[in-house]
Every structure is written in structure tokens, then in C-alpha cells.
Design a protein around this motif. Sequence first.
Motif, short mmCIF file in Angstrom:
data_model
loop_
_atom_site.label_atom_id
_atom_site.label_comp_id
_atom_site.label_asym_id
_atom_site.label_seq_id
_atom_site.Cartn_x
_atom_site.Cartn_y
_atom_site.Cartn_z
N GLU A 43 34.02 22.20 3.78
CA GLU A 43 32.97 23.11 4.25
C GLU A 43 31.64 22.92 3.53
O GLU A 43 30.58 23.07 4.12
CB GLU A 43 33.44 24.55 4.15
CG GLU A 43 34.53 24.87 5.16
CD GLU A 43 35.02 26.30 5.07
OE1 GLU A 43 34.57 27.04 4.17
OE2 GLU A 43 35.86 26.66 5.90
N LYS A 66 29.70 32.25 23.36
CA LYS A 66 30.78 31.48 22.72
C LYS A 66 30.86 31.77 21.22
O LYS A 66 31.94 31.85 20.65
CB LYS A 66 30.59 29.98 22.95
CG LYS A 66 30.88 29.53 24.36
CD LYS A 66 30.67 28.03 24.51
CE LYS A 66 30.96 27.56 25.91
NZ LYS A 66 30.74 26.11 26.07
N GLN A 70 34.14 33.36 19.44
CA GLN A 70 34.78 32.70 18.30
C GLN A 70 34.87 33.64 17.10
O GLN A 70 35.89 33.71 16.42
CB GLN A 70 34.04 31.42 17.92
CG GLN A 70 34.67 30.70 16.76
CD GLN A 70 33.89 29.47 16.33
OE1 GLN A 70 32.83 29.17 16.87
NE2 GLN A 70 34.41 28.76 15.37
N GLN A 125 44.36 15.91 13.38
CA GLN A 125 43.04 15.52 13.87
C GLN A 125 42.01 15.43 12.74
O GLN A 125 40.92 15.97 12.82
CB GLN A 125 42.58 16.51 14.93
CG GLN A 125 43.44 16.50 16.15
CD GLN A 125 42.89 17.38 17.25
OE1 GLN A 125 41.68 17.56 17.37
NE2 GLN A 125 43.77 17.91 18.05
N ASN A 128 38.61 14.26 13.79
CA ASN A 128 37.96 14.99 14.86
C ASN A 128 36.77 15.73 14.27
O ASN A 128 36.91 16.77 13.64
CB ASN A 128 38.93 15.99 15.49
CG ASN A 128 38.29 16.75 16.65
OD1 ASN A 128 37.12 16.58 16.94
ND2 ASN A 128 39.07 17.60 17.29
N PHE A 129 35.59 15.17 14.45
CA PHE A 129 34.37 15.74 13.87
C PHE A 129 33.58 16.54 14.89
O PHE A 129 32.39 16.80 14.70
CB PHE A 129 33.52 14.63 13.26
CG PHE A 129 34.27 13.82 12.24
CD1 PHE A 129 34.73 14.41 11.07
CD2 PHE A 129 34.57 12.51 12.47
CE1 PHE A 129 35.46 13.69 10.14
CE2 PHE A 129 35.29 11.76 11.55
CZ PHE A 129 35.73 12.36 10.38
N GLY A 130 34.25 16.96 15.94
CA GLY A 130 33.62 17.83 16.92
C GLY A 130 32.65 17.09 17.81
O GLY A 130 32.53 15.87 17.79
N LYS A 131 31.96 17.86 18.60
CA LYS A 131 30.97 17.32 19.52
C LYS A 131 29.59 17.49 18.90
O LYS A 131 29.35 18.41 18.15
CB LYS A 131 31.03 18.06 20.84
CG LYS A 131 32.36 17.94 21.53
CD LYS A 131 32.42 18.82 22.75
CE LYS A 131 33.81 18.74 23.35
NZ LYS A 131 34.01 19.74 24.38
N PHE A 137 28.17 15.73 9.84
CA PHE A 137 29.48 15.47 9.25
C PHE A 137 29.52 14.24 8.34
O PHE A 137 30.59 13.79 7.97
CB PHE A 137 30.52 15.28 10.37
CG PHE A 137 30.72 16.50 11.21
CD1 PHE A 137 31.54 17.52 10.79
CD2 PHE A 137 30.07 16.63 12.43
CE1 PHE A 137 31.73 18.65 11.56
CE2 PHE A 137 30.24 17.75 13.21
CZ PHE A 137 31.07 18.76 12.78
N TRP A 162 41.47 11.27 16.62
CA TRP A 162 40.11 11.73 16.91
C TRP A 162 40.13 13.10 17.54
O TRP A 162 39.20 13.87 17.39
CB TRP A 162 39.40 10.77 17.86
CG TRP A 162 39.24 9.40 17.33
CD1 TRP A 162 39.95 8.31 17.71
CD2 TRP A 162 38.33 8.96 16.34
NE1 TRP A 162 39.53 7.21 17.00
CE2 TRP A 162 38.54 7.58 16.14
CE3 TRP A 162 37.37 9.59 15.57
CZ2 TRP A 162 37.81 6.84 15.24
CZ3 TRP A 162 36.64 8.84 14.67
CH2 TRP A 162 36.86 7.48 14.51
N GLY A 164 39.96 13.74 20.75
CA GLY A 164 39.11 13.81 21.92
C GLY A 164 39.12 12.49 22.67
O GLY A 164 39.61 11.48 22.16
#
Length: 168
Positions: A43, A66, A70, A125, A128-131, A137, A162, A164
Motif C-alpha cells: 500500500e 462505484k 466499494q 493474482q 494483477n495491477f488493475g486497470k 504501480f 495477471w 485479466g
Amino acid sequence: MKIGILTFWWSEDNYGQQLQAYALQKYLRNAGHDAFLIRYNYENDLGRTNFFVRILKALNPIILFKFFVQKKRIADSKKENELHSRHFCEFRKNYFKFSDKAYSNFEELKSNPPEADAYIVGSDQVWNFGKGNLRIFKNVIHSYFLDFGKSETKRISYAASWGGEIIS
């Protein structure tokens, strides 16, 4: 062989995360290795989005909706955990072996890496660094691509994914 494992292990509500971390460490220890989980908290390595971009996102009603959905999901999950503890902390205390040092960012990993003959990243994952903007990142990517430690230390990926279909 001394093996440091970099994976997700800190959840309070994800049984799969706990079991995959436990299973990999248990397998390696049963095979005669001194395996341990590297206590890394990514983080602090997350970069910040430009202030004006954050303002524009905050004004977008869909993104704002959203965000609150969340936040409510996280609050509900926390409340559920308080009412019905899954005892993950006790499980980790009894069954996980951790690195001596806790790492709060990539620079700490890089400047004082855990002593090991090999590092394993995975499973789950972890890549998996998101979109969106991967620049945010950058240090997390370096950490989970095992860009720390001595050059002679072996680096292994075990079922890292990943998460995704598309990588930006």
C-alpha cells in the motif's frame, strides 16, 4: 534451501488467499526447505494520481457511485468480521513462518532484502495491477517481479497470474 515467498497473505475474509499461502509454504517445508513468507505491504508503494485527474473522477457520477459502493462493501465486510471472526490472525500465528523484517515499501525490500537462496512469487493474482495507469504501480510491480536481492538468488514464479484478459 532458504526460500522467501512473496504472495498475498494478510486477508481477514479470503479463505483462498490464506490456503494458497499456507499450502505453498507447507509443501516447501515438507520438502525440507526453510520457507517463509515475506511480510511486504504494497500500500505504501502505490503512486498517486494527478490531483486534477482525481477531481475529474470525483465529479463523474458513475465513478463516485462505484466508490461509495466499494466503501460500503468494505465496511460491511469489516462489520461481518467483527461479528463472526474467521480467526485468520490465529491461523497465521500458528501455521505461517514470516520474514524477520516487515517491509513497508519496495525501497526497503531493495536496500535490505530478506536473506534467501531463492524467492518465489505467487500464487494467485500477484501480477494483477488493475486497470489504468501502471505508473501508479511502478514499485509494486518491481516488488512482485522480484527486483530485489542478490543477483545469484534464484527467482521463481509459481502460478502467478495477471487476473485479466487485457494488459495495458
